[in-house]
Each structure stands twice: as structure tokens, then as C-alpha cells.
Design an enzyme around this catalytic site. Structure first.
Site, PDB file in Angstrom:
ATOM      1  N   HIS A 138      39.411  45.849  45.651  1.00  0.00           N
ATOM      2  CA  HIS A 138      38.662  45.590  46.878  1.00  0.00           C
ATOM      3  C   HIS A 138      37.551  46.615  47.111  1.00  0.00           C
ATOM      4  O   HIS A 138      36.725  46.434  47.995  1.00  0.00           O
ATOM      5  CB  HIS A 138      39.619  45.559  48.071  1.00  0.00           C
ATOM      6  CG  HIS A 138      40.551  44.386  48.024  1.00  0.00           C
ATOM      7  ND1 HIS A 138      41.467  44.117  49.010  1.00  0.00           N
ATOM      8  CD2 HIS A 138      40.706  43.390  47.104  1.00  0.00           C
ATOM      9  CE1 HIS A 138      42.147  43.021  48.696  1.00  0.00           C
ATOM     10  NE2 HIS A 138      41.699  42.575  47.538  1.00  0.00           N
ATOM     11  N   ARG A 292      39.455  42.549  53.751  1.00  0.00           N
ATOM     12  CA  ARG A 292      40.761  42.022  53.347  1.00  0.00           C
ATOM     13  C   ARG A 292      41.916  42.953  53.678  1.00  0.00           C
ATOM     14  O   ARG A 292      43.046  42.728  53.264  1.00  0.00           O
ATOM     15  CB  ARG A 292      40.726  41.739  51.837  1.00  0.00           C
ATOM     16  CG  ARG A 292      39.721  40.680  51.443  1.00  0.00           C
ATOM     17  CD  ARG A 292      39.340  40.718  49.976  1.00  0.00           C
ATOM     18  NE  ARG A 292      38.463  41.839  49.660  1.00  0.00           N
ATOM     19  CZ  ARG A 292      37.841  41.984  48.484  1.00  0.00           C
ATOM     20  NH1 ARG A 292      37.991  41.087  47.540  1.00  0.00           N
ATOM     21  NH2 ARG A 292      37.058  43.025  48.264  1.00  0.00           N
TER      22      ARG A 292
HETATM   23  C1  HEM Z   1      50.121  40.402  47.317  1.00  0.00           C
HETATM   24  C2  HEM Z   1      49.195  40.648  46.465  1.00  0.00           C
HETATM   25  C3  HEM Z   1      47.896  39.868  46.312  1.00  0.00           C
HETATM   26  C4  HEM Z   1      47.452  38.764  46.972  1.00  0.00           C
HETATM   27  C5  HEM Z   1      48.170  37.971  48.074  1.00  0.00           C
HETATM   28  C6  HEM Z   1      46.149  38.447  46.447  1.00  0.00           C
HETATM   29  C7  HEM Z   1      45.363  37.374  46.864  1.00  0.00           C
HETATM   30  C8  HEM Z   1      44.111  37.108  46.404  1.00  0.00           C
HETATM   31  C9  HEM Z   1      43.295  35.995  46.831  1.00  0.00           C
HETATM   32  C10 HEM Z   1      43.703  34.939  47.860  1.00  0.00           C
HETATM   33  C11 HEM Z   1      42.130  36.077  46.164  1.00  0.00           C
HETATM   34  C12 HEM Z   1      40.949  35.121  46.256  1.00  0.00           C
HETATM   35  C13 HEM Z   1      41.229  33.935  45.344  1.00  0.00           C
HETATM   36  C14 HEM Z   1      40.056  32.997  45.220  1.00  0.00           C
HETATM   37  O1  HEM Z   1      39.880  32.152  46.101  1.00  0.00           O
HETATM   38  O2  HEM Z   1      39.307  33.076  44.253  1.00  0.00           O
HETATM   39  C15 HEM Z   1      42.182  37.250  45.324  1.00  0.00           C
HETATM   40  C16 HEM Z   1      41.148  37.706  44.542  1.00  0.00           C
HETATM   41  C17 HEM Z   1      41.245  38.778  43.694  1.00  0.00           C
HETATM   42  N1  HEM Z   1      42.347  39.555  43.444  1.00  0.00           N
HETATM   43 FE1  HEM Z   1      44.097  39.427  44.418  1.00  0.00          FE
HETATM   44  N2  HEM Z   1      45.829  39.364  45.472  1.00  0.00           N
HETATM   45  C18 HEM Z   1      46.873  40.239  45.356  1.00  0.00           C
HETATM   46  C19 HEM Z   1      46.981  41.266  44.458  1.00  0.00           C
HETATM   47  C20 HEM Z   1      46.041  41.608  43.515  1.00  0.00           C
HETATM   48  C21 HEM Z   1      46.210  42.586  42.493  1.00  0.00           C
HETATM   49  C22 HEM Z   1      47.485  43.393  42.270  1.00  0.00           C
HETATM   50  C23 HEM Z   1      45.039  42.635  41.786  1.00  0.00           C
HETATM   51  C24 HEM Z   1      44.637  43.490  40.594  1.00  0.00           C
HETATM   52  C25 HEM Z   1      45.333  44.399  40.012  1.00  0.00           C
HETATM   53  C26 HEM Z   1      44.140  41.677  42.378  1.00  0.00           C
HETATM   54  C27 HEM Z   1      42.856  41.434  41.958  1.00  0.00           C
HETATM   55  C28 HEM Z   1      42.018  40.490  42.506  1.00  0.00           C
HETATM   56  C29 HEM Z   1      40.632  40.335  42.130  1.00  0.00           C
HETATM   57  C30 HEM Z   1      39.855  41.166  41.119  1.00  0.00           C
HETATM   58  C31 HEM Z   1      40.144  39.279  42.889  1.00  0.00           C
HETATM   59  C32 HEM Z   1      38.712  38.786  42.941  1.00  0.00           C
HETATM   60  C33 HEM Z   1      38.009  39.520  44.077  1.00  0.00           C
HETATM   61  C34 HEM Z   1      36.653  38.969  44.381  1.00  0.00           C
HETATM   62  O3  HEM Z   1      35.728  39.218  43.616  1.00  0.00           O
HETATM   63  O4  HEM Z   1      36.505  38.299  45.421  1.00  0.00           O
HETATM   64  N3  HEM Z   1      44.781  41.065  43.420  1.00  0.00           N
HETATM   65  N4  HEM Z   1      43.403  37.847  45.474  1.00  0.00           N
END
Ligand code: HEM
Ligand code: CA
Length: 654
Positions: A138, A292
Site C-alpha cells: 500500500h 485502505r
Molecule cells: C487480509 C488480507 C488482504 C486482503 C483482504 C486484500 C484485499 C485486496 C483487494 C480487495 C485488492 C483489490 C483487488 C482488485 O480489485 O483488483 C487487493 C489488491 C492488492 N493486494 Fe491485497 N489483500 C490482502 C493482503 C495482501 C497481501 C498480504 C499482499 C502482498 C504481500 C497484497 C498485495 C496486493 C497488491 C499488490 C494489490 C494491488 C494494489 C493496487 O495496485 O491497487 N495484499 N488486495
């Protein structure tokens, strides 16, 4: 611009005259803007600033002012592949054949090869490793999404048709697929908003690519604690305690933790969309540098720790340098906090994710700032590779008491009951029960046949839609929305062999049953999407990723480091003595200083059982901020001087 899944609207780029001013003179590197520039009180007014910009800013002008700045396009390491060559995602026309076959809908791929009802534990690492991944993602990337109202009259929350900007995820009635004779029938859909497209046309890459749809990164790509401080002036000012004139960040004025420690401030637009405990006072969504922040409890805890650490360091610097203005205290503290984010990420986190060999191969030792390196986030990194972390999300949120046992008052929770629920921090014991759970429980293992927990593929909570979402399908659909080339093309990009046969795939996955399921689904190896392809690869030794994601993450981290003028190790950013102090910092120290937790593991990313692997906070090294002491002598060079005036005039401030 809109982030529907997080339920937060963000205005586009909010460029003010002053921003342009900064932009042209300081080349758009928002964080750098304020990091190195500090002014004595006498010239902290606009006209004096103008004088300064006009006379000295040529010193900072660089060739590529927009690299890494917020609200610039995600860069392409390979050209986009759209169905119509320009903007329509793969799968937009479901009948269309790719290498002779129709593409499986994202939800089908999710359920066939990515969803898992259970997860193994990985005793080597703690849950904190997972949560730091989300936190740092983030800091470096946020892909804004279109609203239904962006020049169109369709409502993406209602339609199941592919009409810009909606690209809904179709649900299949028959499960498992292919079990019926008439093919899957459609049951409805999950809403999906296409990512906002960039209107900036870059002809450097040739006419064809210049016309292709590109997506934006709303954050500064640099690891610069933008999730703490924000990425534009308006947000940054909102987050500061400007009336306090103390260089600190603003804190919540309604609630404090049981020991009087502060929480993050609430958002201003009330009532916010965060979930509520039905009894008692409302607890709104928190605000921080990244919108977020309230998505998950561990994430909110990390934000809270950094808020407290900023204010703690600001107090200490004020004590050490009584002559510093509030602005100076704020900027120096911010510079330190940014450096600590970089150290934790590159020293402690990344090697555990991509493994020591890939770290050596793709990143290697630091050799100084390289102005020819573009530090922007790559589309494939944000949309596929760094989402590897989603396969490591635990379906349970562990909460532990002082003895690191399940907390009777605040028991463990299923993940979906914790999302967008900041009230659980305020009303259920502060950040400590969650933090103890994060350092005191093992991370979920990554294994090819157990990828994303069904808590996030069947019950993902996002704001602004009552429907539960599927994170695996979202990731896949997002990759298609962004026109990401397929798995094989990315393997070739990384110098890995293309997959041609089932035998090739079985070797790479390390499990022939999984490999067969994938090829049965995709029919042709060149159709495999990069996200599931990268995710199922057999992990490299000592890593949490396979060779493809290790390559993509490694390359991204290298450019984030080498293309950053203000990287903490770069010449002139910190003194040698300050660097030595910064290196003493650890997340254990952050927890000790800013919470009620008195025992921590030495390396909090490694899982160790309590109490044998825990030490008392007294044994955790801490930074000595005296290294930032500025000795003032009339006409004498200022000791530890790395502030811009000192650099220019080599003498003490007036
Ligand atoms: C409870 C844990 C997590 C939740 C609920 C969550 C949820 C989400 C959601 C809803 C999205 C947007 C999906 C979309 O519409 O494209 C997202 C994007 C993303 N998440 Fe997670 N995530 C979690 C943990 C993580 C972890 C552990 C990582 C990496 C180690 C991660 C990396 C990313 C990345 C790189 C994006 C794209 C961000 C962007 O450019 O907008 N997330 N995540
Ligand atoms: Ca950033």
C-alpha cells in the site's frame, strides 16, 4: 477516481499551483520534495521560498520528473495484449478464441485451481511477514478504478454485461464446471469496475503502444512511507497536527487505548462505510496516508504503530534540537520513518520472499543512485506478482493475551468478520491482542494445491457492495482488464523456458495433478494467465515465491532502490553515524516502543514459540537519536548537517 472495493473516493491528482511549482522544480518526486528541504523559520513564507526556488532549484532538476510520482501510469515491461489491440480485455467477447480456445471465466479458474478450503501452517515465518507485505504494497501501489459515472450511464453494481467501465465476473451455475452436458449456465455476476485509464499518451514506445490503454498508480512508487504521510499536499496537511506546532501527526480526538496511547484519526466524511459493533458508540473508518488503512486489523495496527513512532521520534528530536522549527521536526522525522520502511522491506522482508539466491541475482548490493533507472511500479508487479501475498492470507485472525494464548475476552475470528471493522481495535482491547496474534502465530504456507483461502474467495468483504467477492477472481479479472500478457510470455521475459507440454508444466509446478487441472482448464499453455501461472510454481529454496514471481518482485525492488535519489543509503542522505543507528531498528523495536507488549521475538518475521523464542523488550536494540543532534556554533559548520542550507552554504543556519 474511485476505489470501490475499499469504498473510498479519491480526487484525481489534486494538482494545485503549488504542486506545479514543486513538480517542475523538483521533478515530481513528492516525497523527496519535502525530505531534504528544510528552511529556517525566517524564510518559511511563500516569497522567500519563491526566491529560493528561483535561485537554487536548478540543482535538483532531473531528466525524468514524473518517474515514480503519484498518479502516473504503471509501466509496462512487456506491451499490453488487448482483444482489440487497444483496450478491450481478454474475455471481453466470451466467444472469441485464443489459440483456438475460449478463455475460462475468472471465477471458474478461481474455483478450479485457486480456492482452498484449508491452509497449512509454515512454521518458519510469523503472520507478520504476510501483513508487512500488504502494508508495504500500500506504500508503493494503488490502482484506481473507474466509477460507473465516468461518462457512462451503466451501474457496474447492477449490470452483468461487459459495458465500459464494467467488466463483471460471471458466475457459473454448475459446479464443478463440465459436470453438465449443456455447458455452464450463467447464474449472475460479481461487480467489477475496470481500472481508470491514463490519458497521457507516451509516444516513446511507438504509435501502437502509445494508443493502448494504460492504468495508473495513485501512490508514489518509492518506498517512502506514503501510507503514513499521504501522497498529495492536501492529504498530508490533513494528517499533520499543524495547530500543535510540534512536528507531529494528528491523532484521534475521540478515543485512546486503555493506556492512553493514541489511535489514528477518523475519516472526515461521516458516517463512514466501516462496519459497526451494534452496541455503543460508532467507530468510523480510520484515516492515514493510504485510504485502505481500515481494510484489515493487522494492517490498521501497523499504521497505528507508525503514527505513534512518528510522534515519539518527533518528541525526541525536539528534545535534542530545541531550536528546530515544527516544520523541521516533521520533515526530519518523516525522513527517518521513510528510511525505516526501506530498511525493513529490503533488509528483512524481500530476502525471505524471493529467497537469498534470487536476492543476490536480481537485487545485489547497493551501488548508489542511478538516474537512468525508472523506479515506477510495473503493471505486472501490481496486478499479478506482488499479489502472491493473497495466497498467504490466513482464514483466521488470531488474537492472543499477555501469555500468548487465545484471549478469552477477544477470541480468534474468521477473517471476513474482521474486514473494515476498526471498532474491534477500539472496543476490543486496542492493538495488542491482534499484534500478539501477528507475531505469535505461524504464517500460512504457500502450496500449489492450497492457494487462496475460501475466506477470501467466497466471503471477501468489500465496501459498497453487499455481495461477497472472490479475491482470486478479482486478481485474474484485473490482469485481463489491464491487458497483461500471458504466463509464458512473462517466463520468457525472465529468461525461463516457455511451457509447451504437460510434462513441462508438471516439472515447474512440482505436482502433475495440479498441472493437468490447469491445462485441462486453459487447453493451451499460451492461454494461462500470469497470476495463477506464477502462483502455482514450485517455491524456490528459502523463498515464498516460484522463479517467475521471484524474478518480477526482485526486478521491481531493485528499481525502487536504485532509482530513488533519496534512498537511505544514497550519498548525502544520512551521515554514517545516522545510518548505523537506523540499522539498529527492527519491527520488534517498533512494537516495544509503541504498544503494551513487553516481550517480542528478535526477528519478528520468524515464527518462534512463546516464551522460549521471545526476549524482553530491554534486549531489543534501539536507535540513538543523538546522531541527529545538530551542534550550532557561530560561523562554524553544522555537525551532522545534511539539510539543504548546510549543503549549500556549509555553515550554520542564521
Ligand atoms: C487480509 C488480507 C488482504 C486482503 C483482504 C486484500 C484485499 C485486496 C483487494 C480487495 C485488492 C483489490 C483487488 C482488485 O480489485 O483488483 C487487493 C489488491 C492488492 N493486494 Fe491485497 N489483500 C490482502 C493482503 C495482501 C497481501 C498480504 C499482499 C502482498 C504481500 C497484497 C498485495 C496486493 C497488491 C499488490 C494489490 C494491488 C494494489 C493496487 O495496485 O491497487 N495484499 N488486495
Ligand atoms: Ca510510496
Amino acid at each position: 477516481m474511485f476505489f470501490p472495493l475499499y469504498g473510498v473516493k479519491v480526487e484525481h491528482a489534486e494538482v494545485t499551483n503549488m504542486d506545479f511549482f514543486f513538480f517542475f522544480f523538483l521533478n515530481g518526486q513528492k516525497r523527496g520534495d519535502s525530505l531534504l528541504l528544510h528552511f529556517p523559520k525566517e524564510i518559511e513564507n511563500y516569497f522567500a521560498w519563491q526566491y529560493f526556488w528561483t535561485h537554487f532549484m536548478f540543482l535538483f532538476v532531473r531528466q525524468n520528473p514524473r518517474w515514480g510520482a503519484a498518479n502516473t501510469a504503471l509501466v509496462r515491461w512487456l506491451p499490453a495484449e488487448y482483444e482489440d489491440g487497444e483496450s478491450e480485455p481478454k474475455g471481453w467477447n466470451p466467444e472469441r478464441l485464443h489459440n483456438g480456445f475460449q478463455l475460462s471465466p475468472a471465477r471458474t479458474v478461481s474455483r478450479e485451481i485457486m480456492t482452498s478450503a484449508s491452509k497449512w501452517k509454515d512454521d518458519s515465518y510469523s503472520q507478520l511477514l504476510v501483513d508487512w507485505g500488504q502494508y508495504i504494497s500500500h506504500d508503493i501501489t494503488l490502482t484506481p478504478q473507474s466509477t460507473s459515472t465516468d461518462g457512462s450511464d451503466v451501474d457496474c453494481l447492477k449490470t452483468c454485461e461487459n459495458v465500459h467501465p464494467c467488466f463483471p465476473i460471471q458466475l457459473s451455475l454448475l459446479w464443478p464446471p463440465n459436470c453438465g452436458t449443456n455447458g455452464p449456465s450463467i447464474l449472475g455476476c460479481m461487480p467489477f469496475f475496470r481500472s481508470t485509464s491514463d490519458c497521457f499518451v507516451n509516444f516513446q514506445s511507438g504509435i501502437r503502444q502509445a494508443l493502448q490503454r494504460q492504468q495508473l498508480n495513485a501512490m508514489t512508487s518509492f518506498i517512502d512511507a506514503s501510507a503514513v504521510y499521504g501522497h498529495n499536499q492536501k492529504l498530508e496537511s490533513f494528517l499533520r497536527d499543524l495547530p500543535g506546532r510540534n512536528g507531529k501527526l494528528a491523532v484521534n480526538d475521540q478515543f485512546k487505548d486503555p493506556k492512553g496511547r493514541p489511535y489514528l484519526p477518523f475519516v472526515t466524511k461521516l458516517p463512514s462505510a466501516c462496519h459497526q459493533d451494534l452496541q455503543g458508540e460508532r467507530v468510523e473508518c480510520f484515516s492515514a496516508g493510504d485510504s485502505r488503512v481500515s481494510e484489515g486489523l493487522p494492517l490498521t495496527c501497523l499504521h497505528t504503530l507508525w503514527l505513534r513512532e512518528h510522534n515519539r521520534i518527533a518528541d525526541a528530536l525536539k528534545h535534542i534540537n530545541g531550536h528546530w522549527s515544527p516544520e523541521m521536526i516533521y520533515q526530519e522525522t518523516r525522513k527517518i520513518i521513510g528510511a525505516l520502511h526501506q530498511i525493513i522491506t529490503l533488509r528483512d522482508y524481500v530476502p525471505k520472499i524471493i529467497g537469498p539466491e534470487s536476492f543476490k541475482h536480481y537485487i545485489g548490493p547497493y551501488r548508489g543512485y542511478d538516474p537512468s533507472v525508472d523506479p515506477s511500479i510495473a503493471n505486472v508487479f501490481a496486478t499479478a506478482a506482488f499479489r502472491f501475498g493473497h495466497a498467504t492470507i490466513s482464514p483466521i485472525l488470531w488474537r492472543l493475551n499477555e501469555s500468548f494464548q487465545e484471549d478469552e475476552r477477544f477470541p480468534h475470528l474468521r477473517l471476513h468478520n474482521t474486514l473494515f471493522s476498526p471498532w474491534r481495535i477500539v472496543k476490543e482491547g486496542g492493538i495488542e491482542p491482534v499484534l500478539r496474534g501477528v507475531i505469535g502465530s505461524a504464517a500460512s504456507a504457500v502450496s500449489t494445491d492450497m492457494l487462496l483461502a475460501d475466506e477470501v474467495t467466497e466471503r471477501l468483504v468489500v465496501l459498497d457492495t453487499l455481495k461477497h467477492m472472490d479475491l482470486a477472481a478479482l486478481n485474474l479479472q484485473r490482469g485481463r482488464d489491464h491487458g497483461l500478457p500471458g504466463y509464458n510470455d512473462w517466463r520468457e521475459f525472465c529468461g525461463l523456458q516457455r511451457i509447451k507440454t504437460l510434462a513441462d508444466l508438471s516439472l515447474v509446478v512440482g505436482d502433475s495433478r495440479v498441472a493437468k487441472r490447469i491445462l485441462d482448464l486453459y487447453k493451451h499453455p499460451d492461454n494461462i494467465d500470469v497470476y495463477p501461472g506464477g502462483l502455482v510454481e514450485r517455491l524456490l529454496p528459502g523463498s515464498r515465491t516460484g522463479p517467475l514471481f521471484a524474478c518480477l518482485i526482485g526486478r521491481q525492488m531493485k528499481v525502487l532502490r536504485d532509482g530513488d535519489r533519496f534512498w537511505w543509503e544514497a550519498d548525502g542522505v544520512f551521515t554514517q553515524q545516522q545510518k548505523e543507528e537506523l540499522l539498529k531498528f527492527s519491527l520488534s523495536h517498533l512494537i516495544c516502543e509503541n504498544s503494551d507488549i513487553a516481550e517480542v521475538p528478535l526477528d519478528p518475521f520468524r515464527f518462534g514459540k512463546y516464551p522460549s523464542h521471545f526476549v524482553s523488550c530491554d534486549q531489543i536494540p534501539s536507535m540513538n537519536l543523538e546522531a541527529w543532534k545538530e551542534e550550532m556554533g557561530e560561523g562554524q559548520p553544522v555537525k551532522n548537517c545534511l539539510r539543504i542550507f548546510c549543503l549549500l552554504f556549509k555553515k550554520s543556519l542564521p
